[in-house]
Design a protein around this motif. Structure first.
Motif, PDB file in Angstrom:
ATOM      1  N   GLU A 149     -23.053  32.136  45.117  1.00  8.04           N
ATOM      2  CA  GLU A 149     -21.964  32.852  44.093  1.00  8.04           C
ATOM      3  C   GLU A 149     -22.595  34.186  43.605  1.00  8.04           C
ATOM      4  N   PHE A 152     -22.278  36.732  46.490  1.00  5.63           N
ATOM      5  CA  PHE A 152     -20.864  37.066  46.811  1.00  5.63           C
ATOM      6  C   PHE A 152     -20.559  38.067  45.561  1.00  5.63           C
ATOM      7  N   SER A 153     -21.038  37.897  44.535  1.00  4.14           N
ATOM      8  CA  SER A 153     -20.884  38.935  43.372  1.00  4.14           C
ATOM      9  C   SER A 153     -21.578  40.204  43.578  1.00  4.14           C
ATOM     10  N   LYS A 155     -21.337  41.325  46.948  1.00  2.00           N
ATOM     11  CA  LYS A 155     -20.960  41.603  48.296  1.00  2.00           C
ATOM     12  C   LYS A 155     -21.721  41.267  49.431  1.00  2.00           C
ATOM     13  N   TYR A 157     -21.739  38.981  51.782  1.00  2.00           N
ATOM     14  CA  TYR A 157     -21.000  37.954  52.358  1.00  2.00           C
ATOM     15  C   TYR A 157     -21.612  37.079  53.212  1.00  2.00           C
ATOM     16  N   THR A 189     -13.638  30.776  47.836  1.00  2.00           N
ATOM     17  CA  THR A 189     -13.706  32.101  47.141  1.00  2.00           C
ATOM     18  C   THR A 189     -14.380  33.042  47.872  1.00  2.00           C
ATOM     19  N   ILE A 190     -15.353  32.889  48.273  1.00  2.00           N
ATOM     20  CA  ILE A 190     -16.120  33.812  49.395  1.00  2.00           C
ATOM     21  C   ILE A 190     -15.224  34.313  50.469  1.00  2.00           C
ATOM     22  N   GLY A 193     -13.120  36.789  49.452  1.00  2.00           N
ATOM     23  CA  GLY A 193     -13.438  38.205  49.434  1.00  2.00           C
ATOM     24  C   GLY A 193     -13.632  39.171  50.776  1.00  2.00           C
ATOM     25  N   THR A 194     -13.768  38.186  51.853  1.00  2.00           N
ATOM     26  CA  THR A 194     -14.059  38.625  53.148  1.00  2.00           C
ATOM     27  C   THR A 194     -12.816  38.926  53.917  1.00  2.00           C
ATOM     28  N   ARG A 197      -7.826  35.194  53.517  1.00  2.00           N
ATOM     29  CA  ARG A 197      -7.177  34.496  52.524  1.00  2.00           C
ATOM     30  C   ARG A 197      -6.347  33.406  52.792  1.00  2.00           C
ATOM     31  N   LYS A 226      -8.252  30.935  41.441  1.00  2.00           N
ATOM     32  CA  LYS A 226      -8.655  31.606  42.801  1.00  2.00           C
ATOM     33  C   LYS A 226      -7.552  31.736  43.999  1.00  2.00           C
ATOM     34  N   GLU A 233      -2.592  38.684  46.829  1.00  2.00           N
ATOM     35  CA  GLU A 233      -3.233  39.537  47.422  1.00  2.00           C
ATOM     36  C   GLU A 233      -2.704  39.491  49.062  1.00  2.00           C
TER      37      GLU A 233
END
Length: 505
Positions: A149, A152-153, A155, A157, A189-190, A193-194, A197, A226, A233
């Protein structure tokens, strides 16, 4: 004889204290298990002094751990850190590697929630070292999840995926189904971010029913938020009413859960998601959710945790220095340097203040006390002719224009987003047309007009709501940070907000 008679009485009193301490301690744990964090804190804070008085260090450490997690869930990060660090101190005294790893992990998680990932990494890497000493797969998996986590925050990844895949593998090996779903939620969740989706939404859809069935409301609320965000998105690339409605259902369920759990931060995320998802489906409902979001945002800012957190940033280094028994010479040198710098600054400010006093008095005499008075001023404004002493009243059309302009600016300030182009567009005018008309009516440029409104609101808040911090007032006046607001306030009034407060007091 009297002493002999007092001994049984003393024994009964001590026994009663112990019973009360354990009752409160157990009640706090039950409320925590049921995710009633507010009630858990009330019981825990009553139990804590009694546990200390009885020397029940193991139970005291457990209670501190519960309090730290509850406060983190309620976004009270300063209190959460106090409790977590006190718990870690007791765990270090016990020498139990698993307990030390647990409290270090909690501290790291609080820093992650408080958006300070670099501080979090320092504690979490130590937590992983202690976890590996224990050989406990469950403890290692938990710490890897926290590290994932945190990476990830920032970035990072690839590192985040590496940590979370290790955690998932360990949870599968241990057969811990509940924790496995939590790790899968983290991985989804990660993946969002990548940019993956669709894969993330599929994972969320597979684990959300499990959280509903088991009653894990905290993980359920986070997963719903999430998943809803991932769907939003996806709609940015390809508009889909079906996806938007799914997102609305997820966000609405999450907001209700978070409200019941006294979890304002995640409720705020859900309300913001509802506003975004509803905007194209039902604008009226979207506005209601936006209002709820702003109320929650103001409530969180009122906690003013940022300043207290800054005080804890140095504690990790201080703890290490104490353990190594190094000297305090650096601290003394630092204090002397700071003292000299403060003295020089004080002399400079005294000289500067004298030069600004005249300007300050002139500016302060020109402004109004409240936004309502400012609105009245511009609604009844007059156009002045520099070459003539006569003043003409505004036309009804000009008054209507100023009223609408003031209303839109006020709404933009509440949303912490002031934009002249958007303001002109809302009035069905080009930016240049808007500038010319506002200047013709008020004699001020749009930027000066907006700055005037911001400063009136700032002064009004300083005069009437002294409990607010400078940062909170800056945010309410449409500024992104305290330093920008302070510079603007000083340019306008000739005095900083903090000095203004001191002067009024």
């Amino acid at each position: 004889m009297k002493r002999i008679l007092l001994l049984p009485l003393l024994f009964l009193v001590l026994t009663a204290h112990a019973d009360e301490a354990m009752q409160l301690y157990e009640a706090s744990g039950k409320y925590y298990d049921n995710q009633k964090y507010d009630s858990a804190v009330i019981m825990g804070e009553r139990a804590l002094p009694l546990l200390r008085q009885k020397g029940m260090k193991s139970e005291e450490a457990d209670e501190l751990s519960i309090l730290s997690v509850c406060c983190m869930r309620q976004s009270e990060y300063d209190k959460a850190l106090q409790y977590a660090k006190a718990c870690n101190q007791l765990d270090r005294e016990s020498g139990d590697a698993e307990r030390i790893s647990s409290s270090l992990n909690t501290i790291g998680s609080i820093y992650v929630a408080a958006k300070q990932p670099q501080e979090a990494m320092r504690y979490l890497k130590q937590a992983l070292q202690y976890a590996e000493k224990t050989g406990s797969n469950a403890r290692i998996a938990l710490t890897c999840g926290s590290l994932a986590e945190t990476e990830f925050s920032q970035k990072h990844y690839d590192e985040a995926i590496r940590y979370i895949d290790r955690a998932i593998q360990l949870e599968r090996e241990e057969g811990r189904e509940a924790k496995l779903r939590v790790r899968l939620s983290q991985k989804a969740t990660i993946l969002v971010g990548t940019g993956k989706r669709q894969e993330a939404v599929e994972i969320f859809d597979s684990i959300i029913p499990y959280f509903r069935t088991t009653g894990n409301h905290q993980s359920l609320a986070i997963s719903l938020n999430k998943a809803g965000q991932a769907l939003l998105e996806m709609c940015e690339d390809t508009k889909s009413e079906a996806k938007l409605r799914r997102a609305v259902d997820y966000f609405r369920e999450s907001s209700l859960l978070c409200r019941d759990m006294d979890n304002p931060f995640n409720e705020m995320q859900a309300r913001r998601g509802l506003y975004q998802a509803l905007w194209s489906l039902n604008p009226d409902s979207a506005r209601i959710e936006l209002e709820a979001f702003n109320q929650l945002k103001d409530s969180l800012y009122n906690q003013a945790s940022a300043e207290t957190l800054a005080r804890y940033n140095a504690e990790f280094g201080v703890d290490e220095l104490q353990e190594e028994n190094t000297s305090m010479r650096r601290l003394y040198t630092y204090i002397i340097i700071v003292g000299v710098v403060l003295l020089v600054l004080a002399v400079f400010m005294v000289i500067r203040q004298r030069k600004l006093t005249a300007l300050q008095r002139q500016r302060l005499s020109e402004v109004t006390l409240t936004l309502d008075e400012l609105r009245q001023r511009y609604e009844h404004a007059i156009t002045a002719n520099d070459d003539e002493e006569e003043k003409d009243e505004l036309t009804e059309r000009d008054k209507d224009f100023l009223t609408k302009t003031m209303s839109i600016i006020t709404e933009q300030l509440e949303n912490n987003h002031v934009n002249i182009d958007e303001l002109a567009s809302a009035l069905a005018m080009s930016t240049s047309q808007f500038r010319r008309r506002l200047t013709a009516i008020t004699g001020e440029t749009p930027q000066n007009y907006i700055t005037n409104i911001r400063m009136q609101k700032a002064r009004y808040l300083l005069d009437t709501q002294s409990e607010l911090s400078i940062l909170e007032i800056a945010l309410r006046c449409g500024y992104d940070d305290q330093s920008s607001f302070t510079r603007a306030f000083k340019r306008f009034f000739g005095i900083t907000p903090s000095n203004y407060l001191q002067k009024n007091n």
